[in-house]
Motif scaffolding. Sequence first.
Motif, PDB file in Angstrom:
ATOM      1  N   PHE A 159      -8.739   1.033 -11.624  1.00 26.94           N
ATOM      2  CA  PHE A 159      -8.812   2.372 -11.054  1.00 26.94           C
ATOM      3  C   PHE A 159     -10.233   2.591 -10.536  1.00 26.94           C
ATOM      4  O   PHE A 159     -11.203   2.422 -11.283  1.00 26.94           O
ATOM      5  N   LEU A 160     -10.349   2.973  -9.266  1.00 27.51           N
ATOM      6  CA  LEU A 160     -11.647   3.129  -8.623  1.00 27.51           C
ATOM      7  C   LEU A 160     -11.826   4.566  -8.147  1.00 27.51           C
ATOM      8  O   LEU A 160     -10.904   5.157  -7.578  1.00 27.51           O
ATOM      9  N   ASP A 161     -13.012   5.109  -8.366  1.00 24.60           N
ATOM     10  CA  ASP A 161     -13.351   6.431  -7.841  1.00 24.60           C
ATOM     11  C   ASP A 161     -13.834   6.258  -6.408  1.00 24.60           C
ATOM     12  O   ASP A 161     -14.974   6.544  -6.074  1.00 24.60           O
ATOM     13  N   SER A 162     -12.935   5.790  -5.548  1.00 30.61           N
ATOM     14  CA  SER A 162     -13.294   5.348  -4.197  1.00 30.61           C
ATOM     15  C   SER A 162     -13.490   6.491  -3.220  1.00 30.61           C
ATOM     16  O   SER A 162     -14.211   6.350  -2.233  1.00 30.61           O
ATOM     17  N   HIS A 163     -12.817   7.628  -3.449  1.00 27.34           N
ATOM     18  CA  HIS A 163     -12.921   8.763  -2.538  1.00 27.34           C
ATOM     19  C   HIS A 163     -12.380   9.999  -3.245  1.00 27.34           C
ATOM     20  O   HIS A 163     -11.729   9.906  -4.279  1.00 27.34           O
ATOM     21  N   ASP A 164     -12.667  11.151  -2.671  1.00 29.43           N
ATOM     22  CA  ASP A 164     -12.145  12.401  -3.205  1.00 29.43           C
ATOM     23  C   ASP A 164     -10.747  12.661  -2.640  1.00 29.43           C
ATOM     24  O   ASP A 164     -10.261  11.958  -1.767  1.00 29.43           O
ATOM     25  N   GLY A 165     -10.101  13.715  -3.161  1.00 27.57           N
ATOM     26  CA  GLY A 165      -8.752  14.058  -2.696  1.00 27.57           C
ATOM     27  C   GLY A 165      -8.768  14.381  -1.219  1.00 27.57           C
ATOM     28  O   GLY A 165      -9.804  14.343  -0.562  1.00 27.57           O
ATOM     29  N   PRO A 166      -7.582  14.710  -0.687  1.00 29.81           N
ATOM     30  CA  PRO A 166      -6.319  15.035  -1.359  1.00 29.81           C
ATOM     31  C   PRO A 166      -5.291  13.900  -1.352  1.00 29.81           C
ATOM     32  O   PRO A 166      -4.107  14.145  -1.505  1.00 29.81           O
ATOM     33  N   LEU A 167      -5.715  12.652  -1.150  1.00 33.18           N
ATOM     34  CA  LEU A 167      -4.799  11.522  -1.133  1.00 33.18           C
ATOM     35  C   LEU A 167      -5.247  10.462  -2.125  1.00 33.18           C
ATOM     36  O   LEU A 167      -6.446  10.249  -2.332  1.00 33.18           O
ATOM     37  N   ARG A 168      -4.276   9.782  -2.733  1.00 34.11           N
ATOM     38  CA  ARG A 168      -4.549   8.668  -3.620  1.00 34.11           C
ATOM     39  C   ARG A 168      -3.955   7.403  -3.001  1.00 34.11           C
ATOM     40  O   ARG A 168      -2.809   7.405  -2.543  1.00 34.11           O
ATOM     41  N   LEU A 169      -4.746   6.340  -2.988  1.00 36.70           N
ATOM     42  CA  LEU A 169      -4.292   5.068  -2.441  1.00 36.70           C
ATOM     43  C   LEU A 169      -3.912   4.137  -3.582  1.00 36.70           C
ATOM     44  O   LEU A 169      -4.693   3.917  -4.503  1.00 36.70           O
ATOM     45  N   THR A 170      -2.700   3.604  -3.520  1.00 37.89           N
ATOM     46  CA  THR A 170      -2.240   2.614  -4.489  1.00 37.89           C
ATOM     47  C   THR A 170      -2.027   1.296  -3.770  1.00 37.89           C
ATOM     48  O   THR A 170      -1.325   1.246  -2.756  1.00 37.89           O
TER      49      THR A 170
ATOM     50  N   PHE B 231       0.839  -1.192   0.000  1.00 34.82           N
ATOM     51  CA  PHE B 231       0.000   0.000   0.000  1.00 34.82           C
ATOM     52  C   PHE B 231       0.881   1.252   0.000  1.00 34.82           C
ATOM     53  O   PHE B 231       1.968   1.274   0.574  1.00 34.82           O
ATOM     54  N   GLN B 232       0.363   2.320  -0.630  1.00 35.29           N
ATOM     55  CA  GLN B 232       1.064   3.598  -0.624  1.00 35.29           C
ATOM     56  C   GLN B 232       0.068   4.733  -0.735  1.00 35.29           C
ATOM     57  O   GLN B 232      -0.899   4.651  -1.508  1.00 35.29           O
ATOM     58  N   LEU B 233       0.282   5.791   0.047  1.00 36.39           N
ATOM     59  CA  LEU B 233      -0.520   7.010  -0.030  1.00 36.39           C
ATOM     60  C   LEU B 233       0.316   8.101  -0.675  1.00 36.39           C
ATOM     61  O   LEU B 233       1.473   8.315  -0.298  1.00 36.39           O
ATOM     62  N   THR B 234      -0.269   8.797  -1.648  1.00 38.82           N
ATOM     63  CA  THR B 234       0.416   9.913  -2.309  1.00 38.82           C
ATOM     64  C   THR B 234      -0.540  11.082  -2.435  1.00 38.82           C
ATOM     65  O   THR B 234      -1.756  10.888  -2.551  1.00 38.82           O
ATOM     66  N   PRO B 235      -0.027  12.324  -2.426  1.00 39.35           N
ATOM     67  CA  PRO B 235      -0.900  13.489  -2.610  1.00 39.35           C
ATOM     68  C   PRO B 235      -1.603  13.447  -3.969  1.00 39.35           C
ATOM     69  O   PRO B 235      -1.018  13.029  -4.973  1.00 39.35           O
ATOM     70  N   SER B 236      -2.844  13.867  -4.001  1.00 41.59           N
ATOM     71  CA  SER B 236      -3.620  13.863  -5.245  1.00 41.59           C
ATOM     72  C   SER B 236      -4.770  14.842  -5.110  1.00 41.59           C
ATOM     73  O   SER B 236      -5.371  14.960  -4.039  1.00 41.59           O
ATOM     74  N   THR B 237      -5.080  15.518  -6.200  1.00 40.80           N
ATOM     75  CA  THR B 237      -6.189  16.478  -6.172  1.00 40.80           C
ATOM     76  C   THR B 237      -7.545  15.797  -6.330  1.00 40.80           C
ATOM     77  O   THR B 237      -8.560  16.324  -5.870  1.00 40.80           O
ATOM     78  N   ASP B 238      -7.592  14.622  -6.974  1.00 35.95           N
ATOM     79  CA  ASP B 238      -8.862  13.974  -7.222  1.00 35.95           C
ATOM     80  C   ASP B 238      -9.037  12.650  -6.488  1.00 35.95           C
ATOM     81  O   ASP B 238     -10.052  11.972  -6.655  1.00 35.95           O
TER      82      ASP B 238
END
Length: 489
Positions: A67-78, A46-53
């Motif tokens: 790719f899932l629209d699982s939540h809004d920003g400001p973090l992206r989960l990989t 798992f990794q968290l990175t900054p993201s606007t969307d």
Amino acid sequence: MLVRSRWGRRVLTAVALVAVTATGITVGTLLAARGSSDVGPFRVAFQLTPSTDGGTEIAIPPLGSLFLDSHDGPLRLTARLDSLDQHRTEALLDDPTGLAQAGDAAPRDLRDAVVRLGLRTLGVSVLASMLLAGLTFRSVGRVAWSGGLALLVTGGTLGAAALTVRPQALAEPRYEGLLVNAPALIGDAQRIADDYTRYAEQLQRLVGNVGKLYTTVSTLPIYEAAPGTTRILHVSDLHLNPAAWPVIRTVVEQYDIDLVIDTGDITDWGSEPETSYVSMIGQLAVPYVYIRGNHDSPRTAAAVASQANAVVLNDSATTIAGVTIAGIGDPRFTPDKQEVETRPWEEPTATVEGTGGQLARTIRSLDVPVDIALVHDPASAPGLNGTVPLVLAGHTHQRAVTTLPPTGAVGTRLAVQGSTGGAGLRGLEGDEPTPLAMSVLYLGANRRLQAYDDIRVGGTGTAQVSLNRKVVDAALVDAAAPSATPAAR
């Protein structure tokens, strides 16, 4: 001057404190916002990175990524599937209750892993900020301020992402990878449409699908069709591109397609030499329903009709695989995109807008309900509003799905296809070739659209694909379902 100097020092100190805290958060995120955990039979990184969307990426090498629209920003989960426990996977598949148990455990495993990742990121970010502040300012107060600010920023960021979580996003993934893997990895749309809000079951199926693919990578599993589901491949605007046929044939085979619908412009000029292009239709092992586009001539339509598995509609209807389809050809013949050329077979009084109304009158005269109407130009669709639940079109080379303004007892959805031929030679005029576009439509037992997969094949060859799944609004799906299954026509 003394006051100004004092305020200037305070501003500089505040700016320095913010900069040190931001650096600490960055260092803490780089050090702690990654980790690994067991989810089902997999070891997942798992990794968290900054993201606007925001959103989530599930990387499943070498099969592709979801790719899932699982939540809004400001973090992206990989989440990356790093390894697979072969023995646990085989036990999971051999045990009749294995998948059910994985479905129960996987959501909890995933939630616990993400919570641990978030807490570790929060703690290390705060600690790193305080250490940097201590080294920079050597002041207990400023260290406390830095820690508090780091706690507020990092905690607020994690909280903002957590508050916008959408578990149902698993029902509508976007897939990128090899076309051959897409149907088995994504799963069955009918089952997803039936219970898309049940997060645990979707995660269970994802775990099961991936496990099957990993354990049988040399012989991929057959795509299992849900009972009562009709799969339709919608193509349009092939424009003589020979690369379209291998992709169409692959999708037909991999998705267990029941029939193909072509909404026109299969050729460019409608000439005699071009008729050999449509012979590829006969190599598809499923029915092929076609209407003429503005680049197709009656000669083109006759060539399509000569294929044993093809049905050409022109202000007429047919029933295939229990689905009744009505269609009408484009009234124009404009192969060079200029003014309509005069031909003895043309109807000079027909208009694009009027074509939809003409087909609607034909539909109302039938003694069976029509499930899908076909027009080439979406400008013809308003005339069919309220007459059929689904209208398919092409012509614009741009994929779009909209709901027409409510009228009558039937809600009407308009699905415009992109160019399955990548706009032909026109697609090479830009910096990047136009992707080949097509869609798999899933109709339920009531012959209403349940979900659809939009497929785009890029310029890297027919193996690489981007797939977006969309589950249809149940309110429109259930509207005005026919009371009886129409007989074959």
